[in-house]
Structures are given as structure tokens and as C-alpha cells.
Design an enzyme around this catalytic site. Structure first.
Site, PDB file in Angstrom:
ATOM      1  N   GLU A 291      46.948  40.304  50.483  1.00 11.25           N
ATOM      2  CA  GLU A 291      45.685  40.848  49.963  1.00 11.25           C
ATOM      3  C   GLU A 291      45.215  40.121  48.708  1.00 11.25           C
ATOM      4  O   GLU A 291      45.141  40.725  47.637  1.00 11.25           O
ATOM      5  CB  GLU A 291      45.862  42.330  49.626  1.00 11.25           C
ATOM      6  CG  GLU A 291      46.225  43.178  50.819  1.00 11.25           C
ATOM      7  CD  GLU A 291      46.549  44.609  50.448  1.00 11.25           C
ATOM      8  OE1 GLU A 291      46.272  45.500  51.258  1.00 11.25           O
ATOM      9  OE2 GLU A 291      47.089  44.835  49.335  1.00 11.25           O
ATOM     10  N   TYR A 335      42.456  44.408  28.334  1.00 14.09           N
ATOM     11  CA  TYR A 335      43.808  43.870  28.275  1.00 14.09           C
ATOM     12  C   TYR A 335      43.959  42.507  27.607  1.00 14.09           C
ATOM     13  O   TYR A 335      44.820  41.724  27.970  1.00 14.09           O
ATOM     14  CB  TYR A 335      44.538  43.841  29.634  1.00 14.09           C
ATOM     15  CG  TYR A 335      43.848  44.172  30.922  1.00 14.09           C
ATOM     16  CD1 TYR A 335      44.129  45.394  31.553  1.00 14.09           C
ATOM     17  CD2 TYR A 335      42.992  43.287  31.554  1.00 14.09           C
ATOM     18  CE1 TYR A 335      43.560  45.693  32.774  1.00 14.09           C
ATOM     19  CE2 TYR A 335      42.424  43.585  32.788  1.00 14.09           C
ATOM     20  CZ  TYR A 335      42.711  44.798  33.381  1.00 14.09           C
ATOM     21  OH  TYR A 335      42.155  45.108  34.596  1.00 14.09           O
ATOM     22  N   CYS A 362      27.778  48.237  21.077  1.00 21.33           N
ATOM     23  CA  CYS A 362      28.106  48.916  19.823  1.00 21.33           C
ATOM     24  C   CYS A 362      29.544  49.393  19.857  1.00 21.33           C
ATOM     25  O   CYS A 362      29.816  50.590  20.055  1.00 21.33           O
ATOM     26  CB  CYS A 362      27.159  50.072  19.597  1.00 21.33           C
ATOM     27  SG  CYS A 362      25.538  49.467  19.210  1.00 21.33           S
ATOM     28  N   TYR A 391      36.993  40.640  38.791  1.00 25.00           N
ATOM     29  CA  TYR A 391      37.132  41.754  37.832  1.00 25.00           C
ATOM     30  C   TYR A 391      36.195  41.628  36.635  1.00 25.00           C
ATOM     31  O   TYR A 391      36.515  42.064  35.539  1.00 25.00           O
ATOM     32  CB  TYR A 391      38.594  41.893  37.381  1.00 25.00           C
ATOM     33  CG  TYR A 391      39.543  42.034  38.539  1.00 25.00           C
ATOM     34  CD1 TYR A 391      39.524  43.163  39.348  1.00 25.00           C
ATOM     35  CD2 TYR A 391      40.428  41.011  38.867  1.00 25.00           C
ATOM     36  CE1 TYR A 391      40.355  43.272  40.442  1.00 25.00           C
ATOM     37  CE2 TYR A 391      41.278  41.120  39.967  1.00 25.00           C
ATOM     38  CZ  TYR A 391      41.224  42.257  40.741  1.00 25.00           C
ATOM     39  OH  TYR A 391      42.049  42.361  41.820  1.00 25.00           O
TER      40      TYR A 391
HETATM   41  C1  LIG Z   1      44.386  44.767  43.094  1.00 25.90           C
HETATM   42  C2  LIG Z   1      45.018  44.764  44.395  1.00 25.90           C
HETATM   43  C3  LIG Z   1      45.023  43.600  45.163  1.00 25.90           C
HETATM   44  C4  LIG Z   1      44.458  42.292  44.680  1.00 25.90           C
HETATM   45  O1  LIG Z   1      45.171  41.786  43.608  1.00 25.90           O
HETATM   46  P1  LIG Z   1      44.834  40.338  43.031  1.00 25.90           P
HETATM   47  O2  LIG Z   1      45.690  40.211  41.844  1.00 25.90           O
HETATM   48  O3  LIG Z   1      43.384  40.342  42.683  1.00 25.90           O
HETATM   49  O4  LIG Z   1      45.147  39.347  44.097  1.00 25.90           O
HETATM   50  C5  LIG Z   1      45.576  43.663  46.416  1.00 25.90           C
HETATM   51  N1  LIG Z   1      46.104  44.807  46.891  1.00 25.90           N
HETATM   52  C6  LIG Z   1      46.115  45.936  46.180  1.00 25.90           C
HETATM   53  C7  LIG Z   1      46.707  47.157  46.757  1.00 25.90           C
HETATM   54  C8  LIG Z   1      45.577  45.959  44.910  1.00 25.90           C
HETATM   55  O5  LIG Z   1      45.610  47.091  44.200  1.00 25.90           O
END
Ligand SMILES: *Cc1c(COP(=O)(O)O)cnc(C)c1O
Length: 433
Positions: A291, A335, A362, A391
Site C-alpha cells: 500500500e 511532526y 495566526c 500529506y
Molecule cells: C498511511 C498508510 C499507508 C501509506 O503509507 P505511506 O507511508 O504513505 O506509504 C498504507 N496503509 C495504511 C494502512 C496506512 O495507514
């Protein structure tokens, strides 16, 4: 300074991005402005897709993590490139539907899907739910019963890995709001539960250990724990999971001191270790999903601002104020994220000092970056912040009633086209009675 190949300098000495003069684009569209390098996004999709197929087999699939950046045009690209997607809300789902994205390749994530989310996603024919907990599993089973279908699910498990990134973006530990822990024995009960439900079809397991991970080992450690669990469930319940989703999290270079990751090599390395493990554990290699979010879009994005003023406080700092800020990029405020910042009008000019780049909100914490070396920025200069594709826009807000910036695609042939319009004041009051 050149942390990414899509950055360069024009003959006039101005910053170019994806081959285009950023100062001209800033003049054409106004600032703040987000640019997206379409070619690079497609290339990254292909690296994941092709490498995963080579390494894990033809059914392997990368799912683009929508939360990194979500708008209709991006889903159209994911459809064209044959990427799966993951999403976490009905809003992202709606956007995908509007873009004509085929939802059978979509995976619904999140630690608190509402009953309305579950119903809507099922009505739209979502491919999978990635169930976070037992209550949700029951809710999915109940809704699937009402809709007279058998819903495919993965179970989100926490393998107990701490990948040493920032606390807020580390998710794979036992104490996490996401998923069910293997270590405590609760994951086994979660599997037992899923196997007993009539309207869900348990397809396999999911884990996601965190984000902005540069090392290679946390992924293979997680994969090993997941495969051992898979083998254990085969032993305990005679259930051998057919799918394993390893989550996202591969890092991206924001500043020169960070490495440039070879994603294909990483995937190949993970694959080799997993093949050996499957043989050792006497299980069939499951269908593998990943992912990626950040590593698909981050370095395909660039933000342009216009400098409003410079404040030099003797004995303290120099502030340079820009016409955006935490409203379009809250990551430093959240962060202390690293970013590379240059004066787009003369990126190669020698720096005369260190500057704190401040937004216009502000809020004292509304900073884009501190301690940035810049060449005497002046009012009217354009500042470019690199690697803002992930992000930033997706985390933007209307704080202080600042409209969200537009997003402009730069295509392979250099053409620039508007993907998302700049928000208007009318947009901001349209729900107010
Ligand atoms: C945030 C997230 C991602 C993507 O993470 P990256 O660091 O952007 O690759 C994939 N899977 C889940 C469950 C997430 O919470």
C-alpha cells in the site's frame, strides 16, 4: 541541493520542475500553488506494479494509499495504470466513484468505519474491507447479510514492529489504535471469529508498520511474523490465508542527507526472504499486496509560495513569510518534518544566511521549515518547497479562512493543466446558512 531528478535550473537560472519554469507557472496560476509531475507518478506506479508481479507473481497488486493525496484526476491515473487503491472514508470512496475508478480493486481501511460507511461501500461494490476489530467484523457481516452477499475481508493485525520512525506515524506496535495484536493471542481469536461468520469471506491478513521507513529490515521482519502467523493458523484451524497485505511505508527523500530508495530492489529483497520463509514454513506464497502512498506521490509534488516580507531579529532569527503555511502544509507543525526550500527565482545563488520559513496563519507554530539556507530572499520572490505531493494537500485546511491552493499537472509533453481549482471564498461559505 537537487534531491530529485525532476528538479533543475533553466538557462535563465530559475528553478524548473518536470522541465517547466516554476516562476512562469507561479505567475500564470498565482501562489500558493501545488505542481504535480504526472510522468513521475506514473513511473512510480509502474515500478511497484511490474516489480511486484515479477517478484511475487501475476496476481500481486500495489494499492495506492489514497490518504497521501486524493482527488478525481489522481484516481483516473490509478485506474489507467492498473493500480488498486486503499481508502479510509466514504469521502474518498465517493471521489473514486466520481472518477470512474472500478471499486472491485478498492480496499476499505480505517479503525472506525461507521455503519453508514459500511453500507455505502458495499452498495457501491467495494472489493474488500480490511477489518480493524471484532465489532467491525460483526457490522460487516450483518450488512453483507442484509445485502445478501458474501463480503471479502482481510484482518488488520499488528505484528509488534517498531520501525523507529516518528511516534505519530508508527502503527505496527502492540499498543496501537489500529488492528489486533498477534503477540497477545487476540489475532488468533479474530481469525476464529471471522471464520465463523456466514456473510464474510476471510481472504487473508494485513499489517502496516509505519511510514517514512528507510531501512529494509522492518518490512522483512513484519513479513516473517505474518507468515509465521499464517502457518500457525493453517495448523490451528486448517485455514491457509490466500492474501497478505504488507501495508505501505517506504521512505522518500525530503533532504539531501536522506537516501534515495531503490523501491524495486527493496521489493525484490523482501520477496526473496519471503520465498525462503514460505518454503521453510511449508506454506504457499499468498497473493501479495502493498500500500504505497508517500512513495507514489511525494517527490512528484512541489509547492510554490510568494515571499511577503523578511524580518531579521538581531541576535535571534531571520523570518521569511510566505503566502501559505500550515493551511496547505501542516507537516512541520505536526511532526517537524524535513523539507528542502529554495528561492525559485535563483536557486543556485549563494546563501547569505539561515531563515525560518513562516506561514501566514495566526499561530507561532505555523512554520514550513527552520534553519534553511537561502540567498537573501526579498519580497516578491518565489519560494519552492520540494517533495510536497504526499500529506500536504490531503491534510490542508481552511484555517484562518485561507483557501486551499490549486493543483496543476505537468504532463510528459510539458503541458500544464489545472487538476484542482483554487478554492474560492464562495466555496468556503457554501454550507453556511
Ligand atoms: C498511511 C498508510 C499507508 C501509506 O503509507 P505511506 O507511508 O504513505 O506509504 C498504507 N496503509 C495504511 C494502512 C496506512 O495507514
Amino acid at each position: 541541493m537537487w534531491i530529485c531528478e525532476n528538479l533543475s535550473v533553466s538557462p535563465e537560472g530559475r528553478l524548473t520542475f518536470a522541465g517547466q519554469d516554476t516562476v512562469i507557472l507561479a505567475e500564470k496560476y498565482g501562489t500558493p500553488l501545488m505542481l504535480l509531475d504526472e510522468t513521475r507518478i506514473r513511473q512510480r506506479c509502474r515500478v511497484y506494479l511490474q516489480t511486484m508481479r515479477e517478484v511475487f507473481g501475476a496476481d500481486a497488486l500495489p494499492l495506492y494509499a489514497s490518504k497521501a493525496l486524493c482527488f478525481k484526476g489522481l484516481y483516473r491515473i490509478m485506474k489507467e495504470e492498473g493500480m488498486g487503491i486503499d481508502l479510509v472514508s466514504s469521502g474518498e470512496l465517493y471521489t473514486a466513484v466520481q472518477a470512474g475508478y472500478p471499486l472491485e480493486f478498492a480496499y476499505f481501511h480505517g479503525n472506525n468505519k461507521t455503519d453508514a460507511d459500511i453500507r455505502y461501500a458495499m452498495e457501491e461494490g467495494i472489493g474488500y474491507f480490511i477489518c480493524d476489530n471484532s465489532d467491525e467484523l460483526d457490522a460487516v457481516n450483518a450488512e453483507a447479510g442484509r445485502q445478501k452477499i458474501r463480503q471479502k475481508v482481510l484482518l488488520r493485525l499488528t505484528p509488534g514492529i517498531d520501525p523507529h520512525t516518528h511516534r505519530a506515524i508508527s502503527t505496527g506496535k502492540v499498543d496501537s489504535k489500529f488492528g489486533v495484536a498477534i503477540e497477545t493471542g487476540q489475532a488468533k481469536e479474530f481469525v476464529r471469529h471471522a471464520l465463523a461468520l456466514p456473510h464474510v469471506q476471510l481472504m487473508g491478513y494485513h499489517c502496516h508498520i509505519g511510514s517514512q521507513i528507510f531501512e529494509y529490515k522492518p518490512f522483512t521482519d513484519a513479513a516473517e511474523i505474518m507468515l509465521r502467523f499464517l502457518a500457525q493458523m493453517k495448523h490451528d484451524f486448517g485455514y491457509e490465508a490466500g492474501e497478505l497485505n504488507l501495508g505501505g511505508g517506504m521512505g522518500v527523500r525530503y533532504i539531501a542527507s536522506q537516501p534515495q530508495i531503490d523501491y524495486a530492489a527493496n521489493i525484490a529483497g523482501i520477496g526473496k526472504i519471503m520465498k525462503d520463509l514460505c518454503a521453510k514454513l511449508n506454506v504457499t506464497m499468498p497473493r501479495i499486496l502493498m500500500e504505497p502512498g508517500r512513495s507514489i506521490v511525494a517527490d512528484s509534488g512541489l509547492t510554490l509560495y510568494t515571499v511577503g516580507g523578511i524580518k531579521r531579529i538581531p541576535g535571534f532569527k531571520n523570518y521569511v513569510s510566505v503566502d501559505g503555511g500550515m493551511s496547505d502544509n501542516p507537516r512541520y507543525a505536526l511532526y517537524q518534518s524535513d523539507y528542502t526550500v529554495v528561492v525559485a527565482d535563483r536557486p543556485l545563488a549563494e546563501a547569505d544566511g539561515r531563515y525560518t520559513v513562516a506561514g501566514r496563519c495566526c499561530e507561532s507554530g505555523d512554520l514550513i521549515q527552520e534553519n534553511v539556507l537561502l540567498s537573501s530572499p526579498r519580497k516578491g520572490d518565489r519560494l519552492a518547497v520540494f517533495t510536497t505531493g504526499a500529506y500536504n494537500y490531503s491534510m490542508s485546511s481552511n484555517y484562518n479562512r485561507i483557501p486551499r491552493p490549486p493543483i496543476v499537472w505537468i504532463a510528459e509533453d510539458g503541458a500544464d493543466t489545472l487538476a484542482v481549482r483554487r478554492e474560492s471564498f464562495e466555496d468556503m461559505v457554501k454550507n453556511e446558512l
